[in-house]
Enzyme design. Structure first.
Site, PDB file in Angstrom:
ATOM      1  N   HIS A 168      49.355   7.886  -6.717  1.00 55.76           N
ATOM      2  CA  HIS A 168      48.663   9.190  -7.030  1.00 55.76           C
ATOM      3  C   HIS A 168      49.562  10.050  -7.774  1.00 55.76           C
ATOM      4  O   HIS A 168      49.201  10.841  -8.707  1.00 55.76           O
ATOM      5  CB  HIS A 168      48.192   9.834  -5.792  1.00 55.76           C
ATOM      6  CG  HIS A 168      47.284   9.023  -5.013  1.00 55.76           C
ATOM      7  ND1 HIS A 168      47.370   8.196  -4.234  1.00 55.76           N
ATOM      8  CD2 HIS A 168      45.806   9.220  -5.064  1.00 55.76           C
ATOM      9  CE1 HIS A 168      46.307   7.776  -3.481  1.00 55.76           C
ATOM     10  NE2 HIS A 168      45.200   8.364  -4.278  1.00 55.76           N
ATOM     11  N   ASP A 219      40.419   2.365 -10.209  1.00 57.03           N
ATOM     12  CA  ASP A 219      40.645   3.429  -9.185  1.00 57.03           C
ATOM     13  C   ASP A 219      40.438   4.828  -9.991  1.00 57.03           C
ATOM     14  O   ASP A 219      40.312   4.762 -11.183  1.00 57.03           O
ATOM     15  CB  ASP A 219      41.937   3.136  -8.941  1.00 57.03           C
ATOM     16  CG  ASP A 219      42.358   3.887  -7.488  1.00 57.03           C
ATOM     17  OD1 ASP A 219      41.579   4.739  -7.011  1.00 57.03           O
ATOM     18  OD2 ASP A 219      43.353   3.507  -6.567  1.00 57.03           O
TER      19      ASP A 219
END
Length: 501
Positions: A183, A254
């Site tokens: 992330h 993603d």
């Protein structure tokens, strides 16, 4: 060559801010949007039924719209974002190692999703957690052995999809050996083709053999294969996943909003690169997509004009996504949407969580005792978000909570006030082995209160602790089901009724 709005929209999965669908996303749905991703920001406290406020209005515009949730069970939940998941996650299920139970839990998750109008489950994680200090996978993995992860990946896929909800195995080609959280930074994985085949690919092969409808790529880089992140790599998406593993279903990315992708490529550039690599469904992330859709459309058209992306590739992606929408169309699915129970009458999630407990030096309580709790609060990664965790809620509902104290991260041990020594004390931690502050506080509190019980809601050790180790109860996850199983064990009281509180 021009790509019309509907063709590009058919490859996109954006999100919107707030609870009820914004006007712009309803318009986009009417203009061929593939689907909508729901995130924690769409689940404010006190919100009403998802089907009435969210999925119903979306399906009134497009009945076959893909509506997606990260519903892994355990730590990662969206349906139960404000109270914790009623299903244990992968780490707990892998530890029990009962594939029939894993399939039942997968079906239970799918029933909950179907009841709320959701038809795309962004689970299960098929990552082999081969690095114990991995900061992003951990309890989200079934375990550290390829064969174990493979059989439970297949079982979970089967359970989810037998209820008509599409499953997604992630994060291809395997996120289990990373030192950093994707992330925030792009992880490099030192895997050559042989080690990838031996360790990371077996669960994805198993998921594909089970008929999984979607595979999600990871924002990870494998320098032995390509210098690009897997999500943007044609060698990995087309060469490895399509040609070598023979996968023919939808490949989805993603979330592109994750820092290592969006910082370098931007939403438009990343979307183009992903489509060119062979992805079909581009997940933009939790960021409100009203301004992102035009950016992506402009980038796709520019790439078509330059010849770096072909209209045939976009059409191929849109066709695959259309096939997925048709398969997952709720109008084609009938049947009950209730929580499955085992012969004893208990919810399958709670039964699984009970079986997953690992106990070291903590006798099962009898007589219905009450407990004091001290929770060492931690900052969760973005996949988990702010879902609640700890023992307070289930102990309170069992009538077994004497007092509860939350300790903020970084607090000095000497500043922590302990409850009176008139009952059992449980210090609740999560993933303490990776957190020096939690470990230091635990040592100090054990010196002050030698009889305290540690409840660790993170990963459990692979082997039992030595006899002289501190009394510890491992829940193998921080969902509500995991916490309820621990509260039962420690209080000597048994949960009655559904876990929906």
């Amino acid at each position: 060559m021009r790509a019309d709005t509907a063709l590009v929209n058919a490859c996109l999965l954006p999100a919107y801010a707030g609870r009820s669908p914004a006007d712009w996303i309803l318009r986009a749905a009417d203009e061929g949007l593939a689907g909508v991703g729901l995130f924690g920001t769409n689940f404010p406290a006190g919100a009403g039924p998802l089907r009435e406020e969210v999925t119903g209005p979306l399906r009134a515009v497009r009945p076959d719209l893909l509506i997606a949730l990260d519903e892994e069970g355990g730590d990662v939940t969206r349906l139960d974002y404000r109270r914790g998941s009623v299903h244990p996650g992968n780490h707990a299920l892998g530890a029990v190692d009962d594939v029939a139970l894993t399939r039942q839990v997968g079906a239970a998750i799918a029933r909950d999703l179907r009841a709320e109008g959701v038809n795309l489950c962004l689970a299960p994680c098929a990552d082999v957690n081969s690095r114990p200090d991995n900061p992003i996978i951990g309890v989200r993995s079934f375990g550290d052995r390829p064969d174990l992860v493979a059989r439970h990946t297949a079982a979970c896929v089967a359970g989810i999809q037998e209820l008509g909800v599409a499953a997604t195995v992630k994060h291809f080609p395997g996120h289990g050996d990373t030192r950093t959280d994707s992330h925030s930074e792009l992880p490099d994985i030192d895997r050559d083709a042989a080690s990838l085949e031996a360790v990371d690919l077996p669960p994805f092969r198993a998921g594909i053999a089970a008929g999984v409808k979607a595979v999600m790529t990871g924002h990870i880089r494998l320098p032995h294969l390509d210098g690009l992140p897997a999500t943007l790599s044609r060698r990995i998406v087309t060469g490895l996943l399509r040609e070598r593993l023979g996968y023919r279903g939808v490949v989805m990315t993603d979330a592109l909003e994750m820092a290592p992708i969006v910082r370098r490529w931007g939403y438009g550039g990343a979307a183009v690169a992903a489509l060119a690599a062979g992805a079909d469904l581009v997940v933009l992330g939790a960021t409100d997509g009203e301004k992102l859709l035009p950016e992506v459309h402009d980038a796709v058209q520019e790439a078509l004009d330059r010849g770096t992306l072909t209209l045939e590739r976009v059409a191929e992606a849109a066709c695959r996504v259309a096939s997925l929408r048709a398969w997952a169309d709720p109008a084609r699915r009938t049947g009950a949407s209730c929580e499955p129970r085992l012969p004893g009458g208990d919810p399958v999630g709670l039964v699984a969580a009970r079986r997953a407990l690992l106990v070291s030096g903590v006798p099962r309580a009898a007589g219905g005792r009450r407990l004091h709790t001290v929770r060492l609060a931690t900052v969760a990664n973005l996949a988990v978000g702010e879902a609640p965790w700890g023992l307070d809620a289930p102990l309170r509902d069992l009538g077994a909570l004497a007092s509860a104290t939350d300790v903020a991260p970084g607090t000095e041990p000497s500043a922590i006030g302990l409850p009176p020594d008139d009952g059992a004390l449980a210090v609740v931690v999560r993933d303490a082995e990776r957190d020096p502050w939690q470990r230091g506080v635990l040592r100090a509190l054990r010196d002050r209160r030698p009889g305290l019980i540690t409840v660790d809601m993170g990963p459990a050790p692979a082997r039992p602790l030595p006899d002289d180790a501190p009394a510890t109860l491992f829940t193998r996850g921080a969902g509500l089901a995991n916490a309820t199983a621990a509260a039962e064990y420690l209080s000597g009281r048994t949960w009655r009724g559904p876990l929906r509180i």
